[in-house]
Design a protein around this motif. Structure first.
Motif, PDB file in Angstrom:
ATOM      1  N   VAL A 110     -58.531 -26.939  30.499  1.00 35.36           N
ATOM      2  CA  VAL A 110     -59.326 -25.930  29.817  1.00 35.36           C
ATOM      3  C   VAL A 110     -60.792 -26.269  30.013  1.00 35.36           C
ATOM      4  N   GLU A 145     -47.165 -18.060  34.033  1.00 33.13           N
ATOM      5  CA  GLU A 145     -47.753 -18.597  32.815  1.00 33.13           C
ATOM      6  C   GLU A 145     -46.666 -19.224  31.933  1.00 33.13           C
ATOM      7  N   ARG A 146     -45.528 -18.535  31.847  1.00 35.24           N
ATOM      8  CA  ARG A 146     -44.432 -19.058  31.039  1.00 35.24           C
ATOM      9  C   ARG A 146     -43.948 -20.389  31.601  1.00 35.24           C
ATOM     10  N   LEU A 149     -46.381 -23.088  30.735  1.00 32.69           N
ATOM     11  CA  LEU A 149     -46.247 -23.452  29.327  1.00 32.69           C
ATOM     12  C   LEU A 149     -45.043 -24.374  29.130  1.00 32.69           C
ATOM     13  N   ALA A 152     -45.970 -27.750  30.509  1.00 28.13           N
ATOM     14  CA  ALA A 152     -46.901 -28.435  29.608  1.00 28.13           C
ATOM     15  C   ALA A 152     -46.164 -28.973  28.382  1.00 28.13           C
ATOM     16  N   ASN A 154     -43.021 -29.887  28.187  1.00 24.98           N
ATOM     17  CA  ASN A 154     -42.255 -31.060  28.603  1.00 24.98           C
ATOM     18  C   ASN A 154     -43.148 -32.282  28.770  1.00 24.98           C
ATOM     19  N   LEU A 156     -45.869 -32.819  27.253  1.00 28.43           N
ATOM     20  CA  LEU A 156     -46.307 -33.232  25.926  1.00 28.43           C
ATOM     21  C   LEU A 156     -45.248 -34.116  25.261  1.00 28.43           C
ATOM     22  N   VAL A 157     -43.993 -33.753  25.422  1.00 32.96           N
ATOM     23  CA  VAL A 157     -42.903 -34.569  24.887  1.00 32.96           C
ATOM     24  C   VAL A 157     -42.911 -35.941  25.559  1.00 32.96           C
ATOM     25  N   GLN A 160     -45.724 -38.030  24.204  1.00 32.38           N
ATOM     26  CA  GLN A 160     -45.452 -38.571  22.876  1.00 32.38           C
ATOM     27  C   GLN A 160     -44.525 -39.776  22.963  1.00 32.38           C
TER      28      GLN A 160
ATOM     29  N   LEU B 108     -43.316 -26.281  19.438  1.00 30.89           N
ATOM     30  CA  LEU B 108     -43.156 -25.677  20.749  1.00 30.89           C
ATOM     31  C   LEU B 108     -42.331 -26.601  21.637  1.00 30.89           C
ATOM     32  N   VAL B 110     -39.188 -27.162  24.482  1.00 28.64           N
ATOM     33  CA  VAL B 110     -38.285 -26.563  25.455  1.00 28.64           C
ATOM     34  C   VAL B 110     -36.861 -27.007  25.107  1.00 28.64           C
ATOM     35  N   ALA B 115     -38.979 -33.119  19.087  1.00 30.85           N
ATOM     36  CA  ALA B 115     -39.238 -34.420  19.698  1.00 30.85           C
ATOM     37  C   ALA B 115     -40.005 -35.331  18.751  1.00 30.85           C
ATOM     38  N   ARG B 135     -40.088 -15.983  20.742  1.00 33.31           N
ATOM     39  CA  ARG B 135     -39.937 -15.524  22.123  1.00 33.31           C
ATOM     40  C   ARG B 135     -40.336 -14.040  22.215  1.00 33.31           C
ATOM     41  N   MET B 138     -44.017 -13.634  22.121  1.00 38.24           N
ATOM     42  CA  MET B 138     -44.655 -14.003  23.379  1.00 38.24           C
ATOM     43  C   MET B 138     -44.481 -12.881  24.403  1.00 38.24           C
ATOM     44  N   ASP B 139     -43.300 -12.213  24.374  1.00 39.46           N
ATOM     45  CA  ASP B 139     -43.079 -11.089  25.277  1.00 39.46           C
ATOM     46  C   ASP B 139     -44.039  -9.945  24.952  1.00 39.46           C
ATOM     47  N   GLU B 145     -49.166 -16.211  24.592  1.00 38.57           N
ATOM     48  CA  GLU B 145     -48.686 -17.215  25.533  1.00 38.57           C
ATOM     49  C   GLU B 145     -49.868 -17.965  26.165  1.00 38.57           C
ATOM     50  N   ARG B 146     -50.898 -17.199  26.507  1.00 38.22           N
ATOM     51  CA  ARG B 146     -52.083 -17.828  27.095  1.00 38.22           C
ATOM     52  C   ARG B 146     -52.724 -18.798  26.118  1.00 38.22           C
ATOM     53  N   LEU B 148     -51.222 -20.375  23.686  1.00 40.68           N
ATOM     54  CA  LEU B 148     -50.375 -21.561  23.553  1.00 40.68           C
ATOM     55  C   LEU B 148     -50.563 -22.497  24.738  1.00 40.68           C
ATOM     56  N   LEU B 149     -50.709 -21.919  25.920  1.00 39.20           N
ATOM     57  CA  LEU B 149     -50.928 -22.740  27.106  1.00 39.20           C
ATOM     58  C   LEU B 149     -52.239 -23.497  26.994  1.00 39.20           C
ATOM     59  N   ALA B 150     -53.274 -22.811  26.512  1.00 38.03           N
ATOM     60  CA  ALA B 150     -54.574 -23.462  26.341  1.00 38.03           C
ATOM     61  C   ALA B 150     -54.457 -24.604  25.329  1.00 38.03           C
ATOM     62  N   ALA B 152     -51.739 -26.281  24.491  1.00 39.66           N
ATOM     63  CA  ALA B 152     -50.934 -27.352  25.077  1.00 39.66           C
ATOM     64  C   ALA B 152     -51.770 -28.183  26.058  1.00 39.66           C
TER      65      ALA B 152
END
Lengths: 250, 250
Positions: A110, A145-146, A149, A152, A154, A156-157, A160, B108, B110, B115, B135, B138-139, B145-146, B148-150, B152
């Motif tokens: 960012v 993008e999805r 995300l 990112a 994963n 992050l996990v 941690q 957040l 996956v 975790a 979900r 986000m759709d 979503e953007r 959240l990506l930022a 993350a």
DNA sequence: AAAAGACATTGATTCAGATCAATTCAGCCC
DNA sequence: GGGCTGAATTGATCTGAATCAATGTCTTTT
């Protein structure tokens, strides 16, 4: 016509490597599915539009292709090979924050500066995008993008887990955790774990010194937890005990 | 009619807290802009559609509202208060992986398990979504979503900094880094840094013991780097020297 | 095949931070 | 105000991993 819905494409001088270039395994840029799989969001028209967006580059072993603190102009996708990511202190102390292999994305910042450096371990094939191009791609392909995300999240996990390791685990627990992580990463048929990186890289990843890494591996050998093989491989001979050790149960 | 393009809404029993509920500062869920700002992607129709998607909950100090390893059923947005995130080993060793405050997103994952655990430091107001709902959101709102990506990406940068700290910095450097981080986090007018967490939390965040944290703060006081104030605050009295120490230049 | 250089192992010693052990301090609740 | 309780500080000692120091083992080069 089935190729129209497939991500796999042959190599050309300047092109977007969607996946599976050079007949190596890879991931679809937009959906994260493995090379040979069907990827419904990409068709020939899309590919024509994307053809000129990326530059394929090669990084030889030891090459630092992302400099920590440098302006974050580009975004990378690793097509083959493996990379170490690191941060450093002014006096030379270094922390490897992770290893990245085929299919991983790098440079998602960012900020306008790279927060970490990246160096090729072996020969690395990279797909490079400019930042504006990357933004364009994300606008055109929401699945990208999805995918980013998910990656990112994963990471992050993983980060941690690494913080727990660095902050609270003993040297033995760290090395055990590392070996199991390597094993899971390189899902080989046998239990032979490849360790392509040097002891120095392992130490900088685990927050230890090379001597401690070496001593700990020797200790594991005498305890019959592992067998140290030829050419940077290790065979795990007591999985249960190693897992208990990594989890901090002893 | 200007409210139609504004994120700010008053509280109702069961609703989506878009931002600024309870007249507290907050962030727009979809764009990350501060409460009072205009958020062009949300209008009254959207709000009607979203009204039933979230449950507002309160967590009292010390309450663990995310259990490490539990099924990851929900997704949270912090509306007010602050939270500590942590991982633990079976014998009780604990690593705090970060602190989260107003506007941050949690859960957040996956994977289908959390975790990390999350515990309220003070009284925390939370906005809870089910995963399918998330979900859906986000759709419907790609900007979410953007956003959240930022977030993350930022957390990943913070995590890498923390790995460098835990793996390679001395106790003094760790505490100095922590104080500066706290200062930047809570941009108060003066240089009075609030430390609402206990010494135990600081220790578990920095990979140290409470004794070492205490000793290091005392040392900084005698070195005239800081002045320890009443009620969990610290005043930085030698910013330059503290920054040099945090950066590992001494 | 020999030499050179990088990488890895092993040993001896030191030290930063952990552990064990008292005090001391700050809120609280009657 | 006077106990009461958990948090914080300070001191003494210990220890796991770092540091310092050889030695050994691969790889590459010629």
């Amino acid at each position: 016509m089935s190729d129209q819905t497939t991500c796999r494409r042959d190599a050309r001088p300047r092109r977007l490597i969607l996946a599976g270039a050079h007949r190596q395994p890879g991931y679809c840029l937009t959906c994260g599915i493995r090379a040979q799989s069907i990827c419904s969001v990409i068709d020939d028209d899309d590919i024509a539009r994307l053809a000129e967006t990326a530059v394929e580059t090669l990084a030889l072993p030891g090459r630092t292709f992302i400099e920590e603190g440098a302006p974050a102009t580009d975004f990378y996708n690793i097509t083959s090979g493996s990379v170490k990511l690191f941060k450093a202190l002014p006096d030379g102390r270094r922390q490897i924050t992770g290893f990245a292999t085929t299919g991983h994305f790098l440079g998602l910042a960012v900020s306008d500066q790279y927060a970490f450096g990246a160096e090729a371990i072996d020969t690395v094939r990279l797909c490079r995008f400019s930042r504006p191009r990357m933004r364009q791609l994300m606008d055109d392909f929401p699945r990208l993008e999805r995918r980013l995300l998910a990656e990112a999240s994963n990471e992050l996990v993983a980060a941690q887990n690494q913080m727990l390791l660095l902050g609270r685990k003993t040297a033995r627990e760290r090395v055990a955790s590392f070996l199991l992580e390597r094993m899971r990463e390189a899902r080989d048929p046998a239990e032979d774990v490849p360790l392509p990186m040097t002891r120095s890289d392992m130490a900088d990843y685990l927050g230890l010194t090379i001597e401690t890494v070496s001593r700990t591996l020797s200790w594991m050998r005498t305890e019959r937890l592992i067998a140290i093989g030829k050419g940077h491989t290790v065979r795990i001979t007591a999985m249960e005990r190693l897992e208990a050790l990594a989890a901090g149960e002893s």
